[in-house]
Structures are given as structure tokens and as C-alpha cells.
Enzyme design. Sequence first.
Site, mmCIF file in Angstrom:
data_model
loop_
_atom_site.group_PDB
_atom_site.id
_atom_site.type_symbol
_atom_site.label_atom_id
_atom_site.label_comp_id
_atom_site.label_asym_id
_atom_site.label_seq_id
_atom_site.Cartn_x
_atom_site.Cartn_y
_atom_site.Cartn_z
ATOM 1 N N GLY A 141 -1.949 -1.197 -4.397
ATOM 2 C CA GLY A 141 -1.775 -2.045 -3.220
ATOM 3 C C GLY A 141 -1.589 -3.498 -3.616
ATOM 4 N N GLY A 142 -2.678 -4.252 -3.587
ATOM 5 C CA GLY A 142 -2.622 -5.699 -3.830
ATOM 6 C C GLY A 142 -1.843 -6.101 -5.075
ATOM 7 N N ASN A 168 2.361 0.108 -3.066
ATOM 8 C CA ASN A 168 2.226 0.237 -1.611
ATOM 9 C C ASN A 168 2.101 -1.187 -1.072
ATOM 10 O OD1 ASN A 168 1.457 0.716 1.021
ATOM 11 N ND2 ASN A 168 -0.542 1.598 0.506
ATOM 12 N N TRP A 169 3.206 -1.689 -0.527
ATOM 13 C CA TRP A 169 3.197 -3.092 -0.074
ATOM 14 C C TRP A 169 2.350 -3.305 1.178
ATOM 15 C CZ3 TRP A 169 8.969 -5.151 -0.465
ATOM 16 C CH2 TRP A 169 9.351 -5.168 -1.820
ATOM 17 N N LYS A 170 2.057 -2.222 1.899
ATOM 18 C CA LYS A 170 1.330 -2.325 3.180
ATOM 19 C C LYS A 170 2.089 -3.262 4.124
ATOM 20 C CE LYS A 170 -2.863 -1.035 0.823
ATOM 21 N NZ LYS A 170 -4.316 -1.051 0.769
ATOM 22 N N GLU A 175 -5.818 4.019 5.567
ATOM 23 C CA GLU A 175 -5.666 3.060 6.663
ATOM 24 C C GLU A 175 -4.996 3.731 7.868
ATOM 25 O OE1 GLU A 175 -3.745 0.085 4.238
ATOM 26 O OE2 GLU A 175 -5.624 -0.147 3.143
ATOM 27 N N GLY A 212 -8.809 -2.308 -1.962
ATOM 28 C CA GLY A 212 -8.800 -3.717 -1.596
ATOM 29 C C GLY A 212 -10.151 -4.389 -1.712
ATOM 30 N N HIS A 242 -2.432 7.903 4.124
ATOM 31 C CA HIS A 242 -3.201 6.780 3.590
ATOM 32 C C HIS A 242 -4.449 6.572 4.453
ATOM 33 C CE1 HIS A 242 -4.399 2.794 2.357
ATOM 34 N NE2 HIS A 242 -3.722 3.012 1.250
ATOM 35 N N SER A 271 -8.037 -0.727 -6.058
ATOM 36 C CA SER A 271 -8.292 -1.873 -6.932
ATOM 37 C C SER A 271 -7.859 -1.637 -8.374
ATOM 38 C CB SER A 271 -9.762 -2.293 -6.858
ATOM 39 O OG SER A 271 -10.087 -2.677 -5.540
ATOM 40 N N GLU A 323 -7.595 8.250 -3.508
ATOM 41 C CA GLU A 323 -7.966 6.852 -3.271
ATOM 42 C C GLU A 323 -9.322 6.785 -2.588
ATOM 43 O OE1 GLU A 323 -4.204 4.211 -3.086
ATOM 44 O OE2 GLU A 323 -4.532 5.043 -1.106
HETATM 45 P P1 PGA Z 1 -5.471 -1.696 -3.546
HETATM 46 O O1 PGA Z 1 -4.841 -0.630 -2.520
HETATM 47 O O2 PGA Z 1 -4.756 -1.474 -4.861
HETATM 48 O O3 PGA Z 1 -5.172 -3.041 -2.949
HETATM 49 O O4 PGA Z 1 -6.926 -1.402 -3.650
HETATM 50 C C1 PGA Z 1 -4.496 0.657 -2.925
HETATM 51 C C2 PGA Z 1 -3.934 1.418 -1.755
HETATM 52 O O5 PGA Z 1 -4.445 1.274 -0.639
HETATM 53 O O6 PGA Z 1 -2.963 2.193 -1.916
#
Ligand code: PGA
Length: 251
Positions: free
Chosen positions: A234-235, A9-11, A98, A173, A96, A213, A167
Site C-alpha cells: 500500500g503506502g 495497491n494505490w488505494k 477495507e 498502514g 481487500h 506495512s 494481509e
Molecule cells: P500498507 O497496505 O502496505 O500501507 O500497509 C497494504 C494493503 O492494504 O494492501
Amino acid sequence: MRKNIVAGNWKMNKNLQEGIALAKELNVALVADKPNCEVIICTPFIHLASVADIVDPAVLAVGAENCADKVSGAYTGEVSAEMVASTGAKYVILGHSERRAYYHENVEILAEKTKLALANRLKPIFCIGEVLEEREANKQNEVVAAQLASVFSLSPEDFSKIILAYEPVWAIGTGKTATPEQAQEIHAHIRSLVAAKYGSEIAENTSILYGGSCKPSNAKELFANPDVDGGLIGGAALQVADFKGIIDAFK
Ligand code: PGA
């Protein structure tokens, strides 16, 4: 048998040129060293068409991070599920945390998005998970049950196309990961909710990913749990070495 999946997930990261370079580098790495799981990259809308052109579908698929809750028309700035599908993308992340927190996406909106995604042959990666206060109050099981209402109105046939991603918001993050025991416990609970609604066969065939994470150093012990079928990353999806390290947890 359900699939093991690692999805990135590049966000809101990477401009078009950077995103194309990242997809190319990842594709080369996966063609050279075939993954033992399905690999998906979910990118901002602007990357989809270019990235879908680059990837070898034998090793890598493409998805969006969102789609509109309306079919088409006067919704300035929105991107429909049909538009996403027309780029060659096969998946879409929905729900998600967010999107839920910053863009107020609720159970009803997410039910609409899910239906439109499926109507356009996109497979939703449907995210659920509790915030820290809910975990501290031991409410995580009821929180995920309530969030699943968006997809529990689907027919069994449509639900079978859904990938779930658990999640915990407190792990996204933050560098704080759920322990393998915490992940297994709630993934098993989620699978039991699916079984109660759709029966054990569909539940056994549903992939449930862990996100929050996840990195090369913890992926193996998370994915080793019987009810953890991969990760939503994500990251660590923004660097080929890290993302590939997580993919290789299935080797
Ligand atoms: P993260 O994000 O791996 O940076 O914690 C995961 C996500 O939000 O899908």
C-alpha cells in the site's frame, strides 16, 4: 512453478496527472533495471486506461482495486469487470479488508466478483486476513479458512488463476508488520488449505503474497520465507524509490 509477485495497491490516492506521472517514473525505472519478479500496479478506476497505455508489459502490468458484483445495468457508480478488462488491465484486487470493513463485502458478494473477474479474464488478487482481536484470540487460521470460501467454490482450472494475498488487518498502514515467522506460519497454513481443497500441485503453484506495512527494510526477510511469494504493497507503492526497493528484494 509459482511466480514471485510484487503488487502495488494505490488505494484512493493520486489524481489522474499524479498517477500517470508515478506510473511513467516506475516504468522507466523497471525498463532500466529489469525486475526479478512480476510487478503489478493496482490503481483507481480513473487511471486504468491511461496507465495501461504507458506501461511496458514486459516489466509492468496493471490491475484495478475492485470491480462490481453485477454484470451490467442500473447500478449507478459501479464499474464492471468487463469495463475494467476493456482498459487493458489484467488483474483486480478483490476482498481487500477495507472493502470488507467499509463496504460490507461478504463471502457471497466476493464469490460473485471473483466469478465475474475470471469470466472477463482478469486475474483476481484475492485478499484474506484477520483483525487484531482475532489474532489475539489465536483465531487467524479459522478466519482465513472462512474467507477462502469465496474462492473455494471455483473449478480447479479457475482457482489456478487466483493470486492470494494474506494481509493481517492489524498490520495494514499501521507500521506494524507481521514477523517473518508469523507470515511463514500462516502462509503455510493457507497453502495447506489450498492443497486439501485442490491438491498439492495447484497449492504449490499458487502465489501467496504478504501485505501489511511491507517496506524496503523488511521485504527481503519476509520474501525469504518458502511460502511467501511476494507482497501486496500500500503506502510504499506511492513512491518509486520505496516500491523499487521492495521489488529489488528479489534480486
Ligand atoms: P500498507 O497496505 O502496505 O500501507 O500497509 C497494504 C494493503 O492494504 O494492501
